[in-house]
Motif scaffolding. Structure first.
Motif, PDB file in Angstrom:
ATOM      1  N   THR A 120       0.792  -1.224   0.000  1.00  0.00           N
ATOM      2  CA  THR A 120       0.000   0.000   0.000  1.00  0.00           C
ATOM      3  C   THR A 120       0.828   1.279   0.000  1.00  0.00           C
ATOM      4  OG1 THR A 120      -0.168  -0.008   2.410  1.00  0.00           O
ATOM      5  CG2 THR A 120      -1.927  -1.109   1.191  1.00  0.00           C
ATOM      6  N   GLN A 121       2.077   1.228   0.393  1.00  0.00           N
ATOM      7  CA  GLN A 121       2.881   2.436   0.458  1.00  0.00           C
ATOM      8  C   GLN A 121       3.477   2.766  -0.905  1.00  0.00           C
ATOM      9  OE1 GLN A 121       5.709   1.952   3.594  1.00  0.00           O
ATOM     10  NE2 GLN A 121       4.213   2.430   5.183  1.00  0.00           N
ATOM     11  N   VAL A 122       3.482   4.050  -1.199  1.00  0.00           N
ATOM     12  CA  VAL A 122       4.072   4.529  -2.444  1.00  0.00           C
ATOM     13  C   VAL A 122       5.385   5.202  -2.067  1.00  0.00           C
ATOM     14  CG1 VAL A 122       3.749   5.992  -4.454  1.00  0.00           C
ATOM     15  CG2 VAL A 122       1.775   4.850  -3.409  1.00  0.00           C
ATOM     16  N   PRO A 123       6.510   4.653  -2.514  1.00  0.00           N
ATOM     17  CA  PRO A 123       7.811   5.223  -2.129  1.00  0.00           C
ATOM     18  C   PRO A 123       8.005   6.626  -2.703  1.00  0.00           C
ATOM     19  CG  PRO A 123       8.095   3.431  -3.702  1.00  0.00           C
ATOM     20  CD  PRO A 123       6.645   3.505  -3.379  1.00  0.00           C
ATOM     21  N   GLU A 124       8.698   7.458  -1.924  1.00  0.00           N
ATOM     22  CA  GLU A 124       9.060   8.815  -2.333  1.00  0.00           C
ATOM     23  C   GLU A 124       7.849   9.618  -2.803  1.00  0.00           C
ATOM     24  OE1 GLU A 124      12.326   8.709  -5.092  1.00  0.00           O
ATOM     25  OE2 GLU A 124      13.262   7.064  -4.024  1.00  0.00           O
ATOM     26  N   ALA A 125       6.750   9.542  -2.052  1.00  0.00           N
ATOM     27  CA  ALA A 125       5.533  10.250  -2.436  1.00  0.00           C
ATOM     28  C   ALA A 125       4.983  11.031  -1.245  1.00  0.00           C
ATOM     29  CB  ALA A 125       4.497   9.252  -2.941  1.00  0.00           C
ATOM     30  N   ASP A 126       4.210  12.064  -1.553  1.00  0.00           N
ATOM     31  CA  ASP A 126       3.615  12.925  -0.542  1.00  0.00           C
ATOM     32  C   ASP A 126       2.087  12.861  -0.673  1.00  0.00           C
ATOM     33  OD1 ASP A 126       2.730  14.941   1.126  1.00  0.00           O
ATOM     34  OD2 ASP A 126       3.927  16.521   0.182  1.00  0.00           O
ATOM     35  N   PRO A 127       1.426  12.084   0.192  1.00  0.00           N
ATOM     36  CA  PRO A 127      -0.028  11.951   0.078  1.00  0.00           C
ATOM     37  C   PRO A 127      -0.780  13.273   0.284  1.00  0.00           C
ATOM     38  CG  PRO A 127       0.804  10.702   1.966  1.00  0.00           C
ATOM     39  CD  PRO A 127       1.977  11.257   1.250  1.00  0.00           C
ATOM     40  N   THR A 128      -0.241  14.179   1.098  1.00  0.00           N
ATOM     41  CA  THR A 128      -0.896  15.477   1.308  1.00  0.00           C
ATOM     42  C   THR A 128      -0.892  16.281   0.008  1.00  0.00           C
ATOM     43  OG1 THR A 128      -0.186  15.441   3.615  1.00  0.00           O
ATOM     44  CG2 THR A 128      -0.905  17.560   2.728  1.00  0.00           C
ATOM     45  N   ARG A 129       0.217  16.251  -0.679  1.00  0.00           N
ATOM     46  CA  ARG A 129       0.311  16.920  -1.983  1.00  0.00           C
ATOM     47  C   ARG A 129      -0.622  16.238  -2.980  1.00  0.00           C
ATOM     48  NH1 ARG A 129       3.482  16.483  -6.676  1.00  0.00           N
ATOM     49  NH2 ARG A 129       3.771  18.493  -7.705  1.00  0.00           N
ATOM     50  N   GLY A 130      -0.689  14.906  -2.911  1.00  0.00           N
ATOM     51  CA  GLY A 130      -1.578  14.153  -3.806  1.00  0.00           C
ATOM     52  C   GLY A 130      -3.029  14.545  -3.634  1.00  0.00           C
ATOM     53  N   GLN A 131      -3.432  14.790  -2.399  1.00  0.00           N
ATOM     54  CA  GLN A 131      -4.802  15.223  -2.119  1.00  0.00           C
ATOM     55  C   GLN A 131      -5.092  16.557  -2.818  1.00  0.00           C
ATOM     56  OE1 GLN A 131      -5.508  15.849   2.042  1.00  0.00           O
ATOM     57  NE2 GLN A 131      -7.709  16.155   1.769  1.00  0.00           N
ATOM     58  N   ALA A 132      -4.157  17.497  -2.727  1.00  0.00           N
ATOM     59  CA  ALA A 132      -4.326  18.794  -3.389  1.00  0.00           C
ATOM     60  C   ALA A 132      -4.324  18.648  -4.907  1.00  0.00           C
ATOM     61  CB  ALA A 132      -3.216  19.747  -2.937  1.00  0.00           C
ATOM     62  N   SER A 178     -14.540  16.088 -10.732  1.00  0.00           N
ATOM     63  CA  SER A 178     -15.590  16.291 -11.725  1.00  0.00           C
ATOM     64  C   SER A 178     -16.289  14.970 -12.046  1.00  0.00           C
ATOM     65  CB  SER A 178     -15.005  16.856 -13.024  1.00  0.00           C
ATOM     66  OG  SER A 178     -14.385  18.093 -12.777  1.00  0.00           O
ATOM     67  N   CYS A 179     -15.536  13.888 -11.963  1.00  0.00           N
ATOM     68  CA  CYS A 179     -16.098  12.566 -12.269  1.00  0.00           C
ATOM     69  C   CYS A 179     -16.212  11.674 -11.040  1.00  0.00           C
ATOM     70  CB  CYS A 179     -15.235  11.859 -13.314  1.00  0.00           C
ATOM     71  SG  CYS A 179     -15.257  12.667 -14.927  1.00  0.00           S
ATOM     72  N   HIS A 180     -15.368  11.900 -10.034  1.00  0.00           N
ATOM     73  CA  HIS A 180     -15.312  11.018  -8.867  1.00  0.00           C
ATOM     74  C   HIS A 180     -15.663  11.755  -7.580  1.00  0.00           C
ATOM     75  CE1 HIS A 180     -13.119   7.906 -11.123  1.00  0.00           C
ATOM     76  NE2 HIS A 180     -12.387   8.882 -11.628  1.00  0.00           N
ATOM     77  N   ALA A 181     -16.297  11.051  -6.669  1.00  0.00           N
ATOM     78  CA  ALA A 181     -16.434  11.528  -5.294  1.00  0.00           C
ATOM     79  C   ALA A 181     -15.182  11.075  -4.554  1.00  0.00           C
ATOM     80  CB  ALA A 181     -17.681  10.945  -4.642  1.00  0.00           C
ATOM     81  N   ILE A 182     -14.457  12.034  -3.958  1.00  0.00           N
ATOM     82  CA  ILE A 182     -13.182  11.729  -3.312  1.00  0.00           C
ATOM     83  C   ILE A 182     -13.203  12.320  -1.908  1.00  0.00           C
ATOM     84  CG2 ILE A 182     -10.670  11.793  -3.524  1.00  0.00           C
ATOM     85  CD1 ILE A 182     -11.152  12.777  -6.461  1.00  0.00           C
ATOM     86  N   PRO A 183     -13.010  11.503  -0.879  1.00  0.00           N
ATOM     87  CA  PRO A 183     -13.019  12.017   0.491  1.00  0.00           C
ATOM     88  C   PRO A 183     -11.991  13.116   0.712  1.00  0.00           C
ATOM     89  CG  PRO A 183     -13.004   9.619   0.489  1.00  0.00           C
ATOM     90  CD  PRO A 183     -12.786  10.064  -0.929  1.00  0.00           C
ATOM     91  N   GLU A 184     -12.432  14.176   1.384  1.00  0.00           N
ATOM     92  CA  GLU A 184     -11.578  15.281   1.812  1.00  0.00           C
ATOM     93  C   GLU A 184     -10.917  16.037   0.665  1.00  0.00           C
ATOM     94  OE1 GLU A 184      -9.065  14.249   5.143  1.00  0.00           O
ATOM     95  OE2 GLU A 184     -10.463  12.671   5.717  1.00  0.00           O
ATOM     96  N   VAL A 185     -11.516  15.983  -0.521  1.00  0.00           N
ATOM     97  CA  VAL A 185     -11.031  16.773  -1.652  1.00  0.00           C
ATOM     98  C   VAL A 185     -12.160  17.719  -2.044  1.00  0.00           C
ATOM     99  CG1 VAL A 185     -10.274  16.703  -4.062  1.00  0.00           C
ATOM    100  CG2 VAL A 185      -9.450  14.983  -2.453  1.00  0.00           C
ATOM    101  N   PRO A 186     -11.894  19.034  -1.985  1.00  0.00           N
ATOM    102  CA  PRO A 186     -12.950  20.000  -2.294  1.00  0.00           C
ATOM    103  C   PRO A 186     -13.524  19.816  -3.704  1.00  0.00           C
ATOM    104  CG  PRO A 186     -10.988  21.097  -1.418  1.00  0.00           C
ATOM    105  CD  PRO A 186     -10.628  19.673  -1.649  1.00  0.00           C
ATOM    106  N   ALA A 187     -14.818  20.064  -3.822  1.00  0.00           N
ATOM    107  CA  ALA A 187     -15.530  20.014  -5.107  1.00  0.00           C
ATOM    108  C   ALA A 187     -15.384  18.668  -5.804  1.00  0.00           C
ATOM    109  CB  ALA A 187     -15.071  21.154  -6.011  1.00  0.00           C
ATOM    110  N   PRO A 200       4.753  12.013 -13.892  1.00  0.00           N
ATOM    111  CA  PRO A 200       5.100  10.881 -13.022  1.00  0.00           C
ATOM    112  C   PRO A 200       5.157  11.253 -11.535  1.00  0.00           C
ATOM    113  CG  PRO A 200       6.483  10.857 -14.973  1.00  0.00           C
ATOM    114  CD  PRO A 200       5.702  12.142 -15.005  1.00  0.00           C
ATOM    115  N   ARG A 201       5.725  12.416 -11.208  1.00  0.00           N
ATOM    116  CA  ARG A 201       5.793  12.832  -9.795  1.00  0.00           C
ATOM    117  C   ARG A 201       4.390  13.061  -9.231  1.00  0.00           C
ATOM    118  NH1 ARG A 201       7.376  18.390  -7.010  1.00  0.00           N
ATOM    119  NH2 ARG A 201       7.241  17.657  -4.865  1.00  0.00           N
ATOM    120  N   ASP A 202       3.542  13.766  -9.988  1.00  0.00           N
ATOM    121  CA  ASP A 202       2.178  14.006  -9.532  1.00  0.00           C
ATOM    122  C   ASP A 202       1.416  12.691  -9.377  1.00  0.00           C
ATOM    123  OD1 ASP A 202       2.786  16.692  -9.593  1.00  0.00           O
ATOM    124  OD2 ASP A 202       1.451  17.168 -11.288  1.00  0.00           O
TER     125      ASP A 202
END
Length: 146
Positions: free
Chosen positions: A50-62, A71-80, A132-134
């Motif tokens: 489950t862990q993604v190496p060298e990644a920032d989940p907080t940045r991923g949320q933004a 626009s297509c998905h309901a995503i927890p804790e992501v605005p709009a 790739p980073r995003d």
């Protein structure tokens, strides 16, 4: 030579259901034991899967908001992010497959986010031009959703 059927303990006669009932009970017991044995092999929350190496989940949320994934998905804790065209991404980290076809492992999820059409041609998920980073950071956030 055929084995004579057992007699029913209740009335001393053979019933068609007495043999079937025993066979069904044995089959159900075997299935239950097999299911229990499989539970110990790989826990759902095993960090190796489950862990993604060298990644920032907080940045991923933004980034999910920036790329307008909501626009297509309901995503927890992501605005709009109340879209209904695609599946909800709630508890995404617990899913076994991506798009019902690709095993939900970090490397596969990163590849999916970068280029879903390359993994499942014709999927409704469009290629969004995610770097790739995003993609790593987005995957880290999605894998954290349990």
């Amino acid at each position: 030579m055929a084995v004579p059927p057992r007699r029913s303990p209740v009335r001393g006669r053979v019933t068609p259901h007495s043999c079937r009932s025993r066979a069904l009970a044995a089959l159900l017991a075997a299935a239950a034991l097999a299911g229990l044995a499989g539970c110990e092999r790989r826990p759902l929350a095993d960090a190796r899967f489950t862990q993604v190496p060298e990644a920032d989940p907080t940045r991923g949320q933004a980034l999910l908001a920036q790329y307008q994934c909501g626009s297509c998905h309901a995503i927890p804790e992501v605005p709009a992010s109340e879209g209904a065209a695609g599946p909800t991404l709630a508890a995404f980290g617990r899913r076994s497959y991506i798009a019902g076809e690709v095993p939900n492992l970090p490397a596969n999820l990163i590849a999916w986010i970068e280029s879903p059409q390359a993994l499942v041609p014709g999927t409704p998920m469009p290629d969004m031009g995610v770097s790739p980073r995003d993609a790593r950071d987005i995957a880290a956030y999605l894998m954290s959703l349990r």
